[in-house]
Design a protein around this motif. Structure first.
Motif, PDB file in Angstrom:
ATOM      1  N   LEU A 216     -46.805  -4.150 -55.025  1.00  0.00           N
ATOM      2  CA  LEU A 216     -46.714  -4.091 -56.482  1.00  0.00           C
ATOM      3  C   LEU A 216     -47.641  -3.020 -57.056  1.00  0.00           C
ATOM      4  N   ILE A 217     -48.856  -2.921 -56.500  1.00  0.00           N
ATOM      5  CA  ILE A 217     -49.812  -1.924 -56.979  1.00  0.00           C
ATOM      6  C   ILE A 217     -49.286  -0.508 -56.723  1.00  0.00           C
ATOM      7  N   LEU A 218     -48.816  -0.263 -55.502  1.00  0.00           N
ATOM      8  CA  LEU A 218     -48.321   1.060 -55.163  1.00  0.00           C
ATOM      9  C   LEU A 218     -47.099   1.431 -55.997  1.00  0.00           C
ATOM     10  N   ASP A 219     -46.212   0.461 -56.206  1.00  0.00           N
ATOM     11  CA  ASP A 219     -45.021   0.723 -57.009  1.00  0.00           C
ATOM     12  C   ASP A 219     -45.403   1.028 -58.459  1.00  0.00           C
ATOM     13  N   ALA A 220     -46.357   0.240 -58.997  1.00  0.00           N
ATOM     14  CA  ALA A 220     -46.785   0.445 -60.386  1.00  0.00           C
ATOM     15  C   ALA A 220     -47.458   1.804 -60.562  1.00  0.00           C
ATOM     16  N   SER A 222     -46.965   4.483 -58.763  1.00  0.00           N
ATOM     17  CA  SER A 222     -45.957   5.540 -58.651  1.00  0.00           C
ATOM     18  C   SER A 222     -45.149   5.703 -59.938  1.00  0.00           C
ATOM     19  N   HIS A 223     -45.126   4.642 -60.771  1.00  0.00           N
ATOM     20  CA  HIS A 223     -44.399   4.708 -62.040  1.00  0.00           C
ATOM     21  C   HIS A 223     -45.326   4.987 -63.231  1.00  0.00           C
ATOM     22  N   GLY A 224     -46.567   5.378 -62.945  1.00  0.00           N
ATOM     23  CA  GLY A 224     -47.469   5.817 -64.000  1.00  0.00           C
ATOM     24  C   GLY A 224     -48.127   4.718 -64.798  1.00  0.00           C
ATOM     25  N   ARG A 225     -48.231   3.491 -64.246  1.00  0.00           N
ATOM     26  CA  ARG A 225     -48.882   2.402 -64.970  1.00  0.00           C
ATOM     27  C   ARG A 225     -50.381   2.675 -65.111  1.00  0.00           C
ATOM     28  N   THR A 226     -50.959   2.188 -66.186  1.00  0.00           N
ATOM     29  CA  THR A 226     -52.406   2.285 -66.387  1.00  0.00           C
ATOM     30  C   THR A 226     -53.088   1.088 -65.754  1.00  0.00           C
ATOM     31  N   LEU A 227     -54.418   1.142 -65.670  1.00  0.00           N
ATOM     32  CA  LEU A 227     -55.180   0.011 -65.150  1.00  0.00           C
ATOM     33  C   LEU A 227     -54.933  -1.256 -65.976  1.00  0.00           C
ATOM     34  N   SER A 228     -54.916  -1.114 -67.290  1.00  0.00           N
ATOM     35  CA  SER A 228     -54.713  -2.273 -68.165  1.00  0.00           C
ATOM     36  C   SER A 228     -53.330  -2.886 -67.944  1.00  0.00           C
ATOM     37  N   GLU A 229     -52.315  -2.045 -67.763  1.00  0.00           N
ATOM     38  CA  GLU A 229     -50.967  -2.556 -67.515  1.00  0.00           C
ATOM     39  C   GLU A 229     -50.897  -3.258 -66.167  1.00  0.00           C
ATOM     40  N   LEU A 230     -51.542  -2.654 -65.154  1.00  0.00           N
ATOM     41  CA  LEU A 230     -51.572  -3.269 -63.826  1.00  0.00           C
ATOM     42  C   LEU A 230     -52.302  -4.606 -63.859  1.00  0.00           C
ATOM     43  N   GLN A 231     -53.416  -4.637 -64.557  1.00  0.00           N
ATOM     44  CA  GLN A 231     -54.218  -5.852 -64.655  1.00  0.00           C
ATOM     45  C   GLN A 231     -53.411  -6.983 -65.268  1.00  0.00           C
ATOM     46  N   ALA A 232     -52.670  -6.695 -66.330  1.00  0.00           N
ATOM     47  CA  ALA A 232     -51.859  -7.718 -66.988  1.00  0.00           C
ATOM     48  C   ALA A 232     -50.699  -8.158 -66.102  1.00  0.00           C
ATOM     49  N   GLU A 233     -50.114  -7.215 -65.394  1.00  0.00           N
ATOM     50  CA  GLU A 233     -48.959  -7.518 -64.551  1.00  0.00           C
ATOM     51  C   GLU A 233     -49.340  -8.372 -63.354  1.00  0.00           C
ATOM     52  N   LEU A 234     -50.514  -8.107 -62.765  1.00  0.00           N
ATOM     53  CA  LEU A 234     -50.936  -8.810 -61.559  1.00  0.00           C
ATOM     54  C   LEU A 234     -51.821 -10.019 -61.849  1.00  0.00           C
ATOM     55  N   VAL A 235     -52.191 -10.212 -63.114  1.00  0.00           N
ATOM     56  CA  VAL A 235     -53.107 -11.299 -63.501  1.00  0.00           C
ATOM     57  C   VAL A 235     -54.342 -11.256 -62.602  1.00  0.00           C
ATOM     58  N   MET A 236     -54.992 -10.119 -62.598  1.00  0.00           N
ATOM     59  CA  MET A 236     -56.140  -9.877 -61.724  1.00  0.00           C
ATOM     60  C   MET A 236     -57.282  -9.329 -62.564  1.00  0.00           C
ATOM     61  N   SER A 237     -58.505  -9.674 -62.193  1.00  0.00           N
ATOM     62  CA  SER A 237     -59.643  -9.120 -62.917  1.00  0.00           C
ATOM     63  C   SER A 237     -59.705  -7.618 -62.684  1.00  0.00           C
ATOM     64  N   ARG A 238     -60.262  -6.920 -63.652  1.00  0.00           N
ATOM     65  CA  ARG A 238     -60.338  -5.457 -63.547  1.00  0.00           C
ATOM     66  C   ARG A 238     -61.174  -5.039 -62.339  1.00  0.00           C
TER      67      ARG A 238
END
Length: 328
Positions: A216-220, A222-238
Motif C-alpha cells: 500500500l505504501i509503495l503504491d501510494a 507511486s501515485h504521488g500521495r503525501t505523508l498526511s494522505e498516507l497516514q490517513a489511509e493506513l491509520v498509522m502514526s506519522r
C-alpha cells in the motif's frame, strides 16, 4: 492456471468423523492464487495477487490457522519450522503461563508495570512483556532465585525490578513449585500444540499485514500521495510511517517521489545547509542537525514536528547520495 503446489489434510472430529481438506497454490501469468477446500464446500480464497512474499505469508498463516483447528497435513514442513521445534521447555513454560495465569495477580503486575513505565518514561513492554507477566502470575516466584527461572526475566530486570515484583507475588499462595521442569509432564499435549499453532498464526498474520502495508505504501508513493494522505489511509502514526519509509529505502525501494513531494516548499539553500550539517555532525541523531542549521530554538516560523519530518526526508537523500558515492 497451473497448480504449483497442493497438499491434503485430515481432521478427526469428536464423533470420529474424518474431515478431508486440501490447499492449493496456483499461478497464472505471474498472478498467485491460494485456495482452501474443506470437504465438499466451495473453495475459499486465501490470497490473490502478484507478490510472492505476501502470498507465502498468507499461505503459512492459513495453514497455521487450520492446523490449530485440528487439521493434519499429509506432507508436513509447510510452516518454515520443523514440527519438533516448539517442544522446548521455554515454549512450554510460556504456554502454561498463558493458560494458567492468575488473573488477579496479573492485573496487579500490570498496574505495577504501568506505573513503573510512566515513572521511567518507557514503553510498558520494555519493563516486562505480557508473556513474562503471565508466567510470573502463573508460577508465582517468591524469591530472586525462583524469579530468575522465568524466561525473559534477565539480569537487568532482576537488578531493577525484582524487589518490587516479589513484594507483589509473595502475597499470593501457590500450588506449584520450583524448579519448573514439571511443566513438561503437566501441560496438556493437545492444548500445547493448539497454542503453538496459534503463535505461528499470529507470526504469519503479522508478516502478511506487513507485506500488505508495504504494498500500500509503495503504491501510494507511486501515485504521488503525501505523508498526511498516507497516514490517513493506513491509520498509522506519522512517526511509524516515517520509520517504514526509511526501512523501505534501506531495502532498495525508491522513496524519492515522496521525498520531493514533502520537500517541495524547502528552498535549495535550506536543503544544502541541512545536507552540509549531516556531513559535519553526523546523521544518526536529528537534534544536533536541527540546532546546527536553525539554532537551539529551531525555526520560529515552522512547527517543530514539521522541521523534524523534513530533516528525516533530507536524511534519506543524504544517505542515498552517500551510498552512491561510496559505491563509485
Amino acid at each position: 492456471m497451473q497448480v504449483v503446489f497442493m497438499n491434503t489434510f485430515d481432521r478427526v472430529d469428536g464423533d470420529r468423523t474424518v474431515m478431508g481438506a486440501k490447499v492449493s497454490i496456483c499461478e497464472n501469468e505471474g498472478q498467485w492464487l491460494i485456495l482452501w477446500t474443506e470437504g465438499s464446500e466451495e473453495a475459499a480464497t486465501w490470497y490473490e495477487g502478484l507478490s510472492w512474499e505476501e502470498m507465502l505469508a498468507a499461505f503459512r498463516h492459513g495453514v497455521a490457522t487450520k492446523m490449530g483447528d485440528g487439521f493434519q497435513p499429509i506432507i508436513d514442513g509447510m510452516l518454515d519450522e520443523r514440527k519438533s521445534s516448539p517442544s522446548s521447555i521455554i515454549n512450554m513454560m510460556q504456554c502454561y503461563g498463558e493458560l494458567h495465569a492468575d488473573a488477579a495477580l496479573f492485573e496487579e503486575l500490570r498496574e505495577w508495570r504501568r506505573k513503573t513505565a510512566a515513572q521511567q518514561r518507557k514503553s510498558a513492554y520494555m519493563i516486562a512483556t505480557n508473556r513474562v507477566l503471565n508466567m510470573i502470575s502463573a508460577f508465582k516466584p517468591h524469591t530472586e532465585h525462583e524469579l530468575a527461572q522465568i524466561p525473559g526475566w534477565g539480569e537487568s530486570k532482576m537488578k531493577a525490578h525484582a524487589e518490587q515484583v516479589l513484594a507483589i507475588t509473595v502475597q499470593h499462595e501457590r500450588e506449584t513449585s520450583f524448579p519448573l521442569d514439571w511443566v513438561v509432564s503437566m501441560l496438556d499435549t493437545k492444548q500445547y500444540w493448539q497454542w503453538s499453532y496459534r503463535q505461528k498464526e499470529l507470526k504469519y498474520k503479522g508478516q502478511m499485514e506487513r507485506h500488505q502495508e508495504k504494498r500500500l505504501i509503495l503504491d501510494a508513493i507511486s501515485h504521488g500521495r503525501t505523508l498526511s494522505e498516507l497516514q490517513a489511509e493506513l491509520v498509522m502514526s506519522r512517526r511509524n510511517l516515517l520509520d517504514r519509509i526509511e526501512q523501505l529505502e534501506t531495502e532498495g525501494y525508491d522513496m524519492e517521489p515522496i521525498v520531493e513531494t514533502e520537500l517541495a516548499e524547502v528552498s535549495i539553500e535550506e536543503r544544502q545547509s541541512v545536507l552540509a550539517a549531516f556531513d559535519e555532525v553526523g546523521d544518526k541523531y536529528l537534534k544536533p542537525v536541527m540546532q546546527h542549521v536553525y539554532g537551539t530554538e529551531g525555526t520560529p516560523d515552522k512547527p517543530l514536528d514539521m522541521v523534524y519530518d523534513r530533516l528525516r526526508m533530507l536524511r534519506l537523500t543524504y544517505r542515498r547520495n552517500k551510498k552512491q558515492h561510496e559505491a563509485v
